[in-house]
Design an enzyme around this catalytic site. Sequence first.
Site, short mmCIF file in Angstrom:
data_model
loop_
_atom_site.label_atom_id
_atom_site.label_comp_id
_atom_site.label_asym_id
_atom_site.label_seq_id
_atom_site.Cartn_x
_atom_site.Cartn_y
_atom_site.Cartn_z
N GLU A 1 -5.63 -8.55 1.00
CA GLU A 1 -6.27 -8.20 2.28
C GLU A 1 -7.73 -7.91 2.03
O GLU A 1 -8.08 -7.25 1.04
CB GLU A 1 -5.66 -6.93 2.91
CG GLU A 1 -4.29 -7.12 3.50
CD GLU A 1 -3.73 -5.83 4.11
OE1 GLU A 1 -4.53 -4.98 4.56
OE2 GLU A 1 -2.50 -5.70 4.11
N GLU B 1 0.79 -1.23 0.00
CA GLU B 1 0.00 0.00 0.00
C GLU B 1 0.82 1.29 0.00
O GLU B 1 0.79 2.06 0.97
CB GLU B 1 -0.96 0.01 1.20
CG GLU B 1 -1.93 -1.14 1.20
CD GLU B 1 -3.01 -1.00 2.28
OE1 GLU B 1 -2.90 -0.11 3.13
OE2 GLU B 1 -3.97 -1.78 2.24
C1 BGC Z 1 -3.17 -2.34 6.00
C2 BGC Z 1 -3.22 -3.09 7.32
C3 BGC Z 1 -4.32 -2.51 8.19
C4 BGC Z 1 -5.64 -2.73 7.48
C5 BGC Z 1 -6.86 -2.26 8.24
C6 BGC Z 1 -4.52 -2.01 5.44
O1 BGC Z 1 -4.49 -0.66 5.01
O2 BGC Z 1 -2.34 -3.00 5.08
O3 BGC Z 1 -1.96 -3.03 7.92
O4 BGC Z 1 -4.34 -3.05 9.47
O5 BGC Z 1 -5.63 -2.05 6.25
O6 BGC Z 1 -6.85 -0.89 8.41
#
Ligand code: BGC
Length: 457
Positions: A357, A172
Amino acid sequence: MKSVNAPSPYRFPDGFLWGAATSAYQIEGSPLADGAGPSIWHRFAHTPGLMRNGDTGDIACDHYRRFEADIELMKRLGLTAYRFSVSWSRVLPAGVGAVNPAGLGFYERLVDGLLRAGIEPMLTLYHWDLPAALDDRGGWLNPDIAGWFAEYALAVVRRLDDRVKLWATLNEPWVITDGGYLHGALAPGHRNRFEAPISSHNLLRAHGAAVQAYRACGRHQVGIVVNIEPKYPASDAPEDLAATRRAHAYMNAQYLDPVFLGHYPAEMTQIFGEAWPPWPASDFELIRQPIDFVGINYYTRSVTRFDPDAWPLQATRVKQPDAVYTETDWEVFPSGLTDTLTWVRDRYGPIPQYVTENGAAFPDPGTAGTAPLDDPSRVLYLREHLKAVHAAIGHGVDVRGYFAWSLLDNLEWSLGFSKRFGIVHVDFGTLQRTLKASGLSYAKVIESHGAALSDLA
Ligand code: BGC
């Protein structure tokens, strides 16, 4: 009516990876153990007033010392893949120079444990924890960082490429710059319109240099992980449409356009004005290295309207009255994930994609009672988003895997431990792990190769 014997429409392709993701500073704890140097997150967390409730990553989930038990948990869930990040300052305490064998040794033991458990590791080289020693030399504002990052990448690749097949350079870059250099809520906490473009550009140059380093001595697959938040205009008014284009360029295209197309979106100069420098053409040759996959982090969408007071985009998010929002105030919008995966394919071509994610914070109790902990909102969130991934595959998008964020409740950066994203509950007093219903329901989906998703159709 659904026939009892009808086959589930949700089977995923063979070889699809079912994973969960974490990052080093958010879970490991023991940040200075065994010769590690401090990172910018260690420094930020220890600066009074910057972290909610004064939380730090000093202990976090204590994964550094409990990783073997955590691998057992992954086995119980039936995960076939696990995405983690390496802490640069464990491997190179000063950011460059001498390698700390104990730092690399930790990740070597983690990878060996995963492989013994039949779990495919996906390794991210940088998830926000820059060595503090490099921040002292300008951090992401110093153009030399491309070389520093390549040196670090080589040290890790040389040691682990015989066992790790999936490598991501950055996690990111948008958040690193927007949070770290423009709005200041994340380390290193700067708020500077002139710094933000420089940080972004150096992140991209560092990505390119690391891919080159990988090609020199790695034999597997390397890619980048970006967060994408699709933008939908609040109305057809020309100013809302233009605001939506700016927001999309800034957050979604700013990094992938240079990586795949070799230039920035035209809107970047409108957004940053005089703070957006003319970049040397040769930089884009470095940035535009062929990569093997792209990782997409997806959490929510934004319905966008023009707002002259919103700096620097002049665009703002419009709250949707009938929608469900998570505890971080993000709208639950699963079809945005289908749109995102499809958009990436349509704009950048048929590159393999991973959802690296996806997940949600909802208020869970701090201490788990009887196992499993009931988290119905998260059960639904994950299932609906998995269906959205399946829909993208149905549209012909080459999605190779899905990683739930997160395996464990963990340190949500400057929000500390106040937001829980885990499919496994962590009691931050005792560090005890307890499966949540979302973890068990994900396990059923994994075991049935997706078919169990129709149980909630
Ligand atoms: C990040 C994580 C973060 C998650 C939730 C993402 O932007 O890679 O490290 O915990 O979002 O906010």
